[in-house]
Write a protein that holds these residues in place. Sequence first.
Motif, PDB file in Angstrom:
ATOM      1  N   GLU A   1      -5.421   4.547  -7.022  1.00 58.75           N
ATOM      2  CA  GLU A   1      -5.978   5.753  -7.638  1.00 58.75           C
ATOM      3  C   GLU A   1      -6.672   6.635  -6.605  1.00 58.75           C
ATOM      4  O   GLU A   1      -6.563   7.863  -6.636  1.00 58.75           O
ATOM      5  CB  GLU A   1      -6.961   5.375  -8.753  1.00 58.75           C
ATOM      6  N   THR A   2      -7.396   6.012  -5.696  1.00 62.11           N
ATOM      7  CA  THR A   2      -8.109   6.769  -4.654  1.00 62.11           C
ATOM      8  C   THR A   2      -7.390   6.728  -3.314  1.00 62.11           C
ATOM      9  O   THR A   2      -7.859   7.331  -2.344  1.00 62.11           O
ATOM     10  CB  THR A   2      -9.531   6.205  -4.469  1.00 62.11           C
ATOM     11  N   GLU A   3      -6.269   5.983  -3.271  1.00 67.97           N
ATOM     12  CA  GLU A   3      -5.494   5.824  -2.039  1.00 67.97           C
ATOM     13  C   GLU A   3      -6.368   5.294  -0.901  1.00 67.97           C
ATOM     14  O   GLU A   3      -6.280   5.728   0.240  1.00 67.97           O
ATOM     15  CB  GLU A   3      -4.822   7.141  -1.638  1.00 67.97           C
TER      16      GLU A   3
ATOM     17  N   ALA B   1       0.817  -1.215   0.000  1.00 60.47           N
ATOM     18  CA  ALA B   1       0.000   0.000   0.000  1.00 60.47           C
ATOM     19  C   ALA B   1       0.850   1.265   0.000  1.00 60.47           C
ATOM     20  O   ALA B   1       0.716   2.137   0.875  1.00 60.47           O
ATOM     21  CB  ALA B   1      -0.937  -0.002   1.207  1.00 60.47           C
ATOM     22  N   ASP B   2       1.735   1.361  -0.975  1.00 56.22           N
ATOM     23  CA  ASP B   2       2.554   2.568  -1.177  1.00 56.22           C
ATOM     24  C   ASP B   2       3.219   3.009   0.121  1.00 56.22           C
ATOM     25  O   ASP B   2       3.919   2.235   0.742  1.00 56.22           O
ATOM     26  CB  ASP B   2       1.713   3.681  -1.803  1.00 56.22           C
ATOM     27  N   GLU B   3       2.958   4.260   0.551  1.00 57.69           N
ATOM     28  CA  GLU B   3       3.663   4.790   1.716  1.00 57.69           C
ATOM     29  C   GLU B   3       3.286   4.094   3.016  1.00 57.69           C
ATOM     30  O   GLU B   3       3.965   4.246   4.039  1.00 57.69           O
ATOM     31  CB  GLU B   3       3.421   6.302   1.866  1.00 57.69           C
ATOM     32  N   HIS B   4       2.209   3.333   2.995  1.00 58.44           N
ATOM     33  CA  HIS B   4       1.815   2.585   4.196  1.00 58.44           C
ATOM     34  C   HIS B   4       2.608   1.290   4.345  1.00 58.44           C
ATOM     35  O   HIS B   4       2.453   0.590   5.343  1.00 58.44           O
ATOM     36  CB  HIS B   4       0.325   2.247   4.154  1.00 58.44           C
ATOM     37  N   GLY B   5       3.447   0.964   3.373  1.00 59.36           N
ATOM     38  CA  GLY B   5       4.200  -0.274   3.410  1.00 59.36           C
ATOM     39  C   GLY B   5       3.331  -1.467   3.079  1.00 59.36           C
ATOM     40  O   GLY B   5       2.378  -1.373   2.306  1.00 59.36           O
TER      41      GLY B   5
ATOM     42  N   ASN C   1      -8.825  -1.668 -13.395  1.00 51.16           N
ATOM     43  CA  ASN C   1      -9.592  -0.433 -13.543  1.00 51.16           C
ATOM     44  C   ASN C   1     -10.252  -0.013 -12.235  1.00 51.16           C
ATOM     45  O   ASN C   1     -11.351   0.521 -12.224  1.00 51.16           O
ATOM     46  CB  ASN C   1     -10.648  -0.610 -14.641  1.00 51.16           C
ATOM     47  N   SER C   2      -9.541  -0.271 -11.140  1.00 52.74           N
ATOM     48  CA  SER C   2      -9.978   0.117  -9.794  1.00 52.74           C
ATOM     49  C   SER C   2     -11.184  -0.671  -9.296  1.00 52.74           C
ATOM     50  O   SER C   2     -11.805  -0.270  -8.310  1.00 52.74           O
ATOM     51  CB  SER C   2     -10.266   1.626  -9.712  1.00 52.74           C
ATOM     52  N   GLU C   3     -11.523  -1.783  -9.935  1.00 54.69           N
ATOM     53  CA  GLU C   3     -12.604  -2.621  -9.430  1.00 54.69           C
ATOM     54  C   GLU C   3     -12.178  -3.227  -8.087  1.00 54.69           C
ATOM     55  O   GLU C   3     -10.990  -3.444  -7.826  1.00 54.69           O
ATOM     56  CB  GLU C   3     -12.914  -3.769 -10.401  1.00 54.69           C
TER      57      GLU C   3
END
Length: 366
Positions: A127-129, A77-81, A167-169
Amino acid sequence: MSKKQQVWLLASCFMVLTACTNDDTKEDVSLTVFDSDVAELFGEVQIEMTIGDEKEGYEEGSKEEAEFTMPAGMTHADEHGVLIADTGNNAVRSLDEEGVVTTFAGGEAENAEGTFVNPHDVTYEPETETVYIADTGNGAIKTVENGEVNTVLEGLERPSGITTGPNSEVYISETGNHRIIKLEDNNEFTVVAGDYEEEDYLRSGGLEDGIGEEARFREPYGLTVDDEGTIYVADSGNQRIRTISPAGEVDTLAGAGEELMEDSDYIEPGAEDGEADEAAFNFPRDVQLMADELLFVADTYNHAVRVVDLNNGYVEAWLGFEAHTESKVEENAQIEGPYGLVFDEEDLLISDFWNNNIRRVTSKNE
């Protein structure tokens, strides 16, 4: 307690909380290993890091200090590791690149009481974090955005797997209803594939390929989606790995057997490598793609990670029992109940459910 609640509890005890009632699942099994692209892509591997003690607990801190209780599904999760569904602690934990563990949501965090009950999986939509959590015990899907927890879907039957598409589903394994569903924008859902029959409060699945709700699963768990929109599902009670095409067509990718276990609605498990339609699994719980060529499988009750080679159709044991690890990883790399899988750059992280820790597997060739 209602009859329906009793059925749910019995299923949960058998399938989720302990393997101790079936000692046969812990026997070493010798598996034939086939040549495949796994050696070329991953090379010789080792357990590079173990995060957490083997005892159950709830502690934050370094890899030596941290404690989990039955960690399950994971996501990057990106910056959340790496986020981990810490099932027994009713929490989602965060793991950074140094091996430091903190609490992301739930658990013993402030105002966290009752936030989650036995969450089994977590996913991240970049996309929506937004972080999505399969809050299994509450029968709900929850989100975390800017530190705030919200319920976006409820009234489900044991949602145990969750993932996002290209596609963010957002796709969910509704395990207790034996189907795969898709979260819609209005916080409702549509059925992608699968259905159930109900008798005396017990909902049963089946084994059937087909389109959409014509298909049948038996307690699907972890799932992942490739760039083309094909969904891969750990169809746990059927001892199979299934696929769902973007058009909703369900096929069997790997796994065999039709005989049911005694006094059970589950297909008899096994431990066999080989051609995909001859391979046998033992209640697999998660799947993870590597380079769209290899599908890694958490073969939970075989205490092994298996690999389905999507190029040649072979299934092989990769790590787990000492018999499996002879030419793969060091002998002390035993795992007991691998449950969740996630790639962190080129390393594979495995949630070691009954050892209450996270294993980081890395290539010796790096």
